[in-house]
Motif scaffolding. Structure first.
Motif, PDB file in Angstrom:
ATOM      1  N   GLU A 131      -0.340 -11.499 -13.844  1.00  0.00           N
ATOM      2  CA  GLU A 131       0.696 -10.763 -14.571  1.00  0.00           C
ATOM      3  C   GLU A 131       0.270  -9.320 -14.814  1.00  0.00           C
ATOM      4  OE1 GLU A 131       3.666 -13.092 -17.223  1.00  0.00           O
ATOM      5  OE2 GLU A 131       1.663 -13.769 -17.818  1.00  0.00           O
ATOM      6  N   TYR A 132      -0.996  -9.031 -14.573  1.00  0.00           N
ATOM      7  CA  TYR A 132      -1.439  -7.636 -14.589  1.00  0.00           C
ATOM      8  C   TYR A 132      -0.602  -6.813 -13.617  1.00  0.00           C
ATOM      9  CZ  TYR A 132      -4.462  -3.532 -14.150  1.00  0.00           C
ATOM     10  OH  TYR A 132      -4.945  -2.241 -14.142  1.00  0.00           O
ATOM     11  N   ASN A 133      -0.341  -7.364 -12.435  1.00  0.00           N
ATOM     12  CA  ASN A 133       0.477  -6.676 -11.439  1.00  0.00           C
ATOM     13  C   ASN A 133       1.859  -6.352 -11.996  1.00  0.00           C
ATOM     14  OD1 ASN A 133      -1.693  -7.372  -9.803  1.00  0.00           O
ATOM     15  ND2 ASN A 133      -0.608  -9.001  -8.756  1.00  0.00           N
ATOM     16  N   VAL A 134       2.384  -7.287 -12.763  1.00  0.00           N
ATOM     17  CA  VAL A 134       3.749  -7.181 -13.268  1.00  0.00           C
ATOM     18  C   VAL A 134       3.861  -6.087 -14.320  1.00  0.00           C
ATOM     19  CG1 VAL A 134       5.612  -8.455 -14.387  1.00  0.00           C
ATOM     20  CG2 VAL A 134       4.121  -9.625 -12.762  1.00  0.00           C
ATOM     21  N   ILE A 135       2.976  -6.103 -15.305  1.00  0.00           N
ATOM     22  CA  ILE A 135       3.012  -5.075 -16.358  1.00  0.00           C
ATOM     23  C   ILE A 135       2.615  -3.723 -15.768  1.00  0.00           C
ATOM     24  CG2 ILE A 135       0.638  -5.596 -17.117  1.00  0.00           C
ATOM     25  CD1 ILE A 135       3.533  -4.490 -19.406  1.00  0.00           C
ATOM     26  N   HIS A 136       1.742  -3.734 -14.791  1.00  0.00           N
ATOM     27  CA  HIS A 136       1.299  -2.498 -14.147  1.00  0.00           C
ATOM     28  C   HIS A 136       2.466  -1.815 -13.429  1.00  0.00           C
ATOM     29  CE1 HIS A 136      -0.717  -0.017 -11.074  1.00  0.00           C
ATOM     30  NE2 HIS A 136      -1.688   0.091 -11.958  1.00  0.00           N
ATOM     31  N   LEU A 137       3.207  -2.565 -12.623  1.00  0.00           N
ATOM     32  CA  LEU A 137       4.349  -2.002 -11.898  1.00  0.00           C
ATOM     33  C   LEU A 137       5.432  -1.538 -12.866  1.00  0.00           C
ATOM     34  CD1 LEU A 137       5.689  -1.434  -9.149  1.00  0.00           C
ATOM     35  CD2 LEU A 137       6.689  -3.715  -9.279  1.00  0.00           C
ATOM     36  N   LEU A 138       5.684  -2.325 -13.899  1.00  0.00           N
ATOM     37  CA  LEU A 138       6.684  -1.949 -14.897  1.00  0.00           C
ATOM     38  C   LEU A 138       6.310  -0.642 -15.574  1.00  0.00           C
ATOM     39  CD1 LEU A 138       9.220  -2.601 -16.560  1.00  0.00           C
ATOM     40  CD2 LEU A 138       7.760  -3.940 -18.112  1.00  0.00           C
ATOM     41  N   THR A 139       5.048  -0.487 -15.937  1.00  0.00           N
ATOM     42  CA  THR A 139       4.593   0.742 -16.592  1.00  0.00           C
ATOM     43  C   THR A 139       4.771   1.946 -15.677  1.00  0.00           C
ATOM     44  OG1 THR A 139       2.935  -0.571 -17.782  1.00  0.00           O
ATOM     45  CG2 THR A 139       2.703   1.822 -17.850  1.00  0.00           C
ATOM     46  N   GLY A 140       4.379   1.788 -14.407  1.00  0.00           N
ATOM     47  CA  GLY A 140       4.538   2.875 -13.450  1.00  0.00           C
ATOM     48  C   GLY A 140       5.990   3.276 -13.274  1.00  0.00           C
TER      49      GLY A 140
ATOM     50  N   PRO B  83       2.446  12.748 -20.225  1.00  0.00           N
ATOM     51  CA  PRO B  83       1.541  13.471 -21.123  1.00  0.00           C
ATOM     52  C   PRO B  83       0.171  12.802 -21.315  1.00  0.00           C
ATOM     53  CG  PRO B  83       3.220  12.317 -22.382  1.00  0.00           C
ATOM     54  CD  PRO B  83       3.607  12.183 -20.939  1.00  0.00           C
ATOM     55  N   LEU B  84      -0.054  11.663 -20.693  1.00  0.00           N
ATOM     56  CA  LEU B  84      -1.357  10.997 -20.764  1.00  0.00           C
ATOM     57  C   LEU B  84      -1.919  10.915 -19.340  1.00  0.00           C
ATOM     58  CD1 LEU B  84      -0.447   8.084 -23.214  1.00  0.00           C
ATOM     59  CD2 LEU B  84      -1.687  10.176 -23.776  1.00  0.00           C
ATOM     60  N   PRO B  85      -2.404  12.025 -18.803  1.00  0.00           N
ATOM     61  CA  PRO B  85      -2.786  12.072 -17.388  1.00  0.00           C
ATOM     62  C   PRO B  85      -3.932  11.145 -17.004  1.00  0.00           C
ATOM     63  CG  PRO B  85      -3.473  14.076 -18.538  1.00  0.00           C
ATOM     64  CD  PRO B  85      -2.575  13.337 -19.469  1.00  0.00           C
ATOM     65  N   LYS B  86      -4.905  10.952 -17.897  1.00  0.00           N
ATOM     66  CA  LYS B  86      -6.027  10.066 -17.570  1.00  0.00           C
ATOM     67  C   LYS B  86      -5.561   8.620 -17.444  1.00  0.00           C
ATOM     68  CE  LYS B  86      -9.398  13.060 -17.508  1.00  0.00           C
ATOM     69  NZ  LYS B  86     -10.125  13.340 -16.242  1.00  0.00           N
ATOM     70  N   PHE B  87      -4.757   8.179 -18.376  1.00  0.00           N
ATOM     71  CA  PHE B  87      -4.200   6.822 -18.312  1.00  0.00           C
ATOM     72  C   PHE B  87      -3.391   6.660 -17.030  1.00  0.00           C
ATOM     73  CE2 PHE B  87      -0.602   3.969 -19.092  1.00  0.00           C
ATOM     74  CZ  PHE B  87      -1.255   2.803 -19.444  1.00  0.00           C
ATOM     75  N   HIS B  88      -2.585   7.668 -16.725  1.00  0.00           N
ATOM     76  CA  HIS B  88      -1.739   7.612 -15.531  1.00  0.00           C
ATOM     77  C   HIS B  88      -2.579   7.529 -14.260  1.00  0.00           C
ATOM     78  CE1 HIS B  88       1.864   9.473 -13.166  1.00  0.00           C
ATOM     79  NE2 HIS B  88       1.927   8.165 -13.195  1.00  0.00           N
ATOM     80  N   GLU B  89      -3.587   8.371 -14.178  1.00  0.00           N
ATOM     81  CA  GLU B  89      -4.401   8.456 -12.966  1.00  0.00           C
ATOM     82  C   GLU B  89      -5.326   7.266 -12.792  1.00  0.00           C
ATOM     83  OE1 GLU B  89      -8.030  11.242 -11.178  1.00  0.00           O
ATOM     84  OE2 GLU B  89      -6.942  11.869 -12.974  1.00  0.00           O
ATOM     85  N   VAL B  90      -5.994   6.869 -13.866  1.00  0.00           N
ATOM     86  CA  VAL B  90      -7.044   5.851 -13.761  1.00  0.00           C
ATOM     87  C   VAL B  90      -6.480   4.431 -13.815  1.00  0.00           C
ATOM     88  CG1 VAL B  90      -9.119   4.919 -14.849  1.00  0.00           C
ATOM     89  CG2 VAL B  90      -8.769   7.398 -14.745  1.00  0.00           C
ATOM     90  N   VAL B  91      -5.576   4.184 -14.749  1.00  0.00           N
ATOM     91  CA  VAL B  91      -5.070   2.826 -14.956  1.00  0.00           C
ATOM     92  C   VAL B  91      -3.871   2.536 -14.054  1.00  0.00           C
ATOM     93  CG1 VAL B  91      -4.184   1.175 -16.646  1.00  0.00           C
ATOM     94  CG2 VAL B  91      -5.913   2.868 -17.329  1.00  0.00           C
ATOM     95  N   ILE B  92      -2.880   3.405 -14.074  1.00  0.00           N
ATOM     96  CA  ILE B  92      -1.661   3.160 -13.308  1.00  0.00           C
ATOM     97  C   ILE B  92      -1.831   3.501 -11.834  1.00  0.00           C
ATOM     98  CG2 ILE B  92       0.803   3.662 -13.144  1.00  0.00           C
ATOM     99  CD1 ILE B  92      -0.145   2.062 -15.633  1.00  0.00           C
ATOM    100  N   GLN B  93      -2.625   4.524 -11.530  1.00  0.00           N
ATOM    101  CA  GLN B  93      -2.886   4.924 -10.150  1.00  0.00           C
ATOM    102  C   GLN B  93      -1.578   5.058  -9.366  1.00  0.00           C
ATOM    103  OE1 GLN B  93      -6.100   2.798  -8.203  1.00  0.00           O
ATOM    104  NE2 GLN B  93      -6.992   2.243 -10.151  1.00  0.00           N
TER     105      GLN B  93
END
Length: 215
Positions: A88-97, A109-119
């Motif tokens: 379900e990590y895939n699911v929440i990850h895609l939804l967040t992106g 406005p959270l570039p590190k989170f966007h780059e590192v976690v969401i990629q």
């Protein structure tokens, strides 16, 4: 497809078979390949928010209200522990992106989170524009806040463990810590305090942290 069904006489069973095949094809294409095996030993997720979105769009008896109820209930019961979360990590990850693109069009406005976690570079799929269009239409008004509340509460549990790093390369650990500091500073400080005790004899870890301005 539904217009074709209306124009060409086919049986209900044939319609259902064609719809099911199309639905599964869309879902398969929407799943980012890089994360499909993120948790190799975890149980597959049979039904997730894209299933609900497609069913809401195509089934009059369901619709917008049903989708909102489904996705809110799912988020409320989503495990915060990575092992329990599994695929379900895939699911929440895609939804967040998708929500980041809908709300900020890439200027998050959270570039590190966007780059590192969401990629975001790994989230490109053939149906992304269409999927986001319908998600924006059907999503609950506070879905973004609910999703980010999940990450703020649980991101520290996803930070890679220093003891699991190979060849004393702690770059990834430091990068995730930078994302955690940006998103949830209190959880970052708490985890940093633990690391200072547990991993004080890992000089390369602290070197990597220092290089990112975390020390």
């Amino acid at each position: 497809m539904f217009k074709a069904f209306a124009e060409i006489s086919v049986s209900k069973n044939t319609q259902q078979a064609l719809f099911t095949s199309w639905r599964e094809s869309i879902i398969k294409r929407a799943t980012p390949y890089r994360y499909s095996d993120f948790f190799t030993n975890a149980k597959a997720v049979d039904t997730w928010w894209l299933h609900w979105l497609l069913d809401s769009i195509t089934t009059k008896e369901k619709g917008l209200a049903w989708f909102r109820q489904q996705i809110i209930e799912w988020l409320e019961n989503l495990p915060g522990d990575p092992v329990q979360l599994g695929r379900e990590y895939n699911v929440i990850h895609l939804l967040t992106g998708d929500l980041i693109q809908i709300k900020y069009q890439g200027q998050f406005p959270l570039p590190k989170f966007h780059e590192v976690v969401i990629q975001p570079n790994q989230l490109s799929t053939p149906d992304a524009v269409s999927r986001r269009k319908y998600l924006q239409e059907y999503a609950p008004p506070d879905l973004w806040e609910r999703v980010m509340a999940y990450w703020r509460a649980n991101l520290h549990k996803f930070v890679p463990l220093p003891e699991a790093s190979k060849s004393s390369d702690y770059t990834k650990n430091a990068q995730w810590m930078s994302a955690l500091k940006e998103l949830a500073p209190e959880n970052y400080q708490s985890l940093l305090s633990q690391w200072k005790v547990q991993h004080k004899r890992r000089p390369n870890l602290w070197k990597a942290m220092k290089e990112l301005g975390l020390m």
